[in-house]
Design a protein around this motif. Structure first.
Motif, short mmCIF file in Angstrom:
data_model
loop_
_atom_site.label_atom_id
_atom_site.label_comp_id
_atom_site.label_asym_id
_atom_site.label_seq_id
_atom_site.Cartn_x
_atom_site.Cartn_y
_atom_site.Cartn_z
N LEU A 127 0.82 -1.20 0.00
CA LEU A 127 0.00 0.00 0.00
C LEU A 127 0.86 1.26 0.00
O LEU A 127 1.92 1.30 0.64
CB LEU A 127 -0.91 0.03 1.24
N LEU A 128 0.38 2.27 -0.70
CA LEU A 128 1.01 3.58 -0.65
C LEU A 128 0.53 4.33 0.59
O LEU A 128 -0.59 4.10 1.06
CB LEU A 128 0.64 4.39 -1.89
N PRO A 129 1.33 5.25 1.12
CA PRO A 129 0.91 6.01 2.31
C PRO A 129 -0.01 7.17 1.94
O PRO A 129 0.33 8.35 2.10
CB PRO A 129 2.25 6.50 2.88
N VAL A 130 -1.19 6.83 1.43
CA VAL A 130 -2.17 7.83 1.00
C VAL A 130 -3.48 7.62 1.75
O VAL A 130 -3.69 6.59 2.41
CB VAL A 130 -2.41 7.74 -0.53
N SER A 131 -4.37 8.59 1.64
CA SER A 131 -5.59 8.56 2.44
C SER A 131 -6.46 7.34 2.14
O SER A 131 -7.16 6.85 3.02
CB SER A 131 -6.39 9.85 2.20
N LEU A 164 -3.62 0.35 12.09
CA LEU A 164 -2.21 0.12 11.81
C LEU A 164 -1.78 0.81 10.52
O LEU A 164 -0.69 1.40 10.44
CB LEU A 164 -1.91 -1.38 11.74
N VAL A 165 -2.63 0.74 9.50
CA VAL A 165 -2.31 1.39 8.23
C VAL A 165 -2.36 2.91 8.39
O VAL A 165 -1.50 3.64 7.89
CB VAL A 165 -3.26 0.90 7.12
N SER A 166 -3.37 3.41 9.09
CA SER A 166 -3.48 4.85 9.30
C SER A 166 -2.27 5.39 10.05
O SER A 166 -1.82 6.52 9.80
CB SER A 166 -4.76 5.18 10.08
N ASN A 167 -1.72 4.60 10.96
CA ASN A 167 -0.55 5.03 11.71
C ASN A 167 0.65 5.25 10.77
O ASN A 167 1.43 6.19 10.95
CB ASN A 167 -0.21 3.98 12.77
N ALA A 172 4.73 7.40 9.56
CA ALA A 172 5.91 6.85 8.88
C ALA A 172 6.08 7.41 7.47
O ALA A 172 7.21 7.60 7.00
CB ALA A 172 5.84 5.33 8.85
N HIS A 173 4.97 7.60 6.77
CA HIS A 173 4.99 8.16 5.41
C HIS A 173 5.83 7.31 4.45
O HIS A 173 6.55 7.86 3.60
CB HIS A 173 5.51 9.59 5.41
N THR A 174 5.76 5.99 4.58
CA THR A 174 6.52 5.11 3.69
C THR A 174 5.58 4.10 3.05
O THR A 174 4.43 3.93 3.49
CB THR A 174 7.60 4.34 4.46
N MET A 175 6.09 3.41 2.03
CA MET A 175 5.35 2.25 1.52
C MET A 175 5.17 1.25 2.65
O MET A 175 5.98 1.20 3.59
CB MET A 175 6.13 1.60 0.38
N MET A 176 4.13 0.45 2.55
CA MET A 176 3.87 -0.53 3.60
C MET A 176 3.31 -1.81 3.01
O MET A 176 2.80 -1.82 1.88
CB MET A 176 2.89 0.04 4.63
N THR A 177 3.41 -2.88 3.77
CA THR A 177 2.81 -4.16 3.39
C THR A 177 1.87 -4.59 4.50
O THR A 177 2.29 -4.72 5.65
CB THR A 177 3.88 -5.24 3.17
N LEU A 178 0.63 -4.79 4.14
CA LEU A 178 -0.37 -5.31 5.07
C LEU A 178 -0.50 -6.81 4.84
O LEU A 178 -0.67 -7.24 3.69
CB LEU A 178 -1.72 -4.63 4.84
#
Length: 242
Positions: A127-131, A164-167, A172-178
């Motif tokens: 996921l991208l760090p977007v709304s 967790l994703v909203s955090n 963090a403002h980084t790419m993430m993996t859920l």
């Protein structure tokens, strides 16, 4: 010789080779490296102790600590193999009775084949760090719970995934993996991001804070949750009883 740790992939999971003399001064660094290996969520973590020697027996508690974390999350079996005879004798003590200690890598692989983990399934997405990331996380959690015939966990799983994703989006403002993983006893939700900054326990969030209280919801909803370092950031995880 200072303790050294190297990890490599294997068909059975991840093999961590530990060499050198293990003393109390090495425990923190080794524990961090073991947690980083667990953050990769391998099918198994096999630890090669054939080149490791113990200068302080109390330092062996690092393996018990890593195994406890692995049992809580990510549900990864941890097996030790090939320790020299003096180390093997120390590990045979009552304090380490819960550790799996085998003679060789082949024996460790055979143990995994004879006692495979049952009821395991995983879904994940980057996921991208977007709304819109939190909404996608909720949808993924709902779909996973319905796919695994766990409709009663859809509500709490979506709440945890959302927080967790909203955090990550907010801080963090980084790419993430859920990743959602189904285990025999637990459903786990984990988010890996690219920031090494640890999350603050809920009690450290000011009572009048307008943001940053999502972990209070996670703490109140999850059976257990925590944060572990990864090779390039951290993983925040939470588990729900099936």
């Amino acid at each position: 010789m200072a303790i050294a740790y190297q990890a490599r992939g294997d068909d059975a999971g991840l093999i961590g080779s530990i060499s050198g003399s293990l003393g109390l001064v090495d425990v923190t660094t080794l524990h961090t490296n073991l947690l980083k290996s667990l953050a990769e969520q391998p099918s198994a973590l096999l630890l090669d102790l054939s080149e490791m020697y113990v200068t302080d027996p109390l330092a062996l508690a690092v393996f018990s600590a890593a195994a406890r974390q692995a049992a809580r999350w990510p549900g990864t079996p941890v097996l030790l193999f090939g320790p020299p005879t003096p180390t093997r004798e120390l590990l045979s003590g009552h304090a380490y009775r819960r550790l799996s200690v085998l003679d060789s890598l082949d024996a460790a692989r055979a143990r995994l084949v004879a006692d495979p983990e049952a009821g395991r399934a995983t879904v994940s997405d980057d996921l991208l760090p977007v709304s819109g990331a939190a909404r996608h996380a909720r949808d993924l959690a709902t779909d996973a719970c319905l796919r695994w015939d766990l409709p009663q966990l859809a509500g709490p799983a979506t709440l945890i995934a959302n927080e967790l994703v909203s955090n990550v989006v907010d801080h963090a403002h980084t790419m993430m993996t859920l990743r959602l993983s189904l285990r025999p006893r637990y459903l786990t939700i984990a988010v890996r991001d690219g920031s090494a900054t640890e999350v603050r326990p809920p009690g450290h969030v000011p009572i009048d804070a307008r943001r940053g209280r999502g972990l209070l919801l996670v703490d109140a909803t999850a059976h257990a949750w925590g944060c572990v370092p990864s090779a390039d950031g951290k993983v925040v995880w939470a588990s729900l009883r099936r």
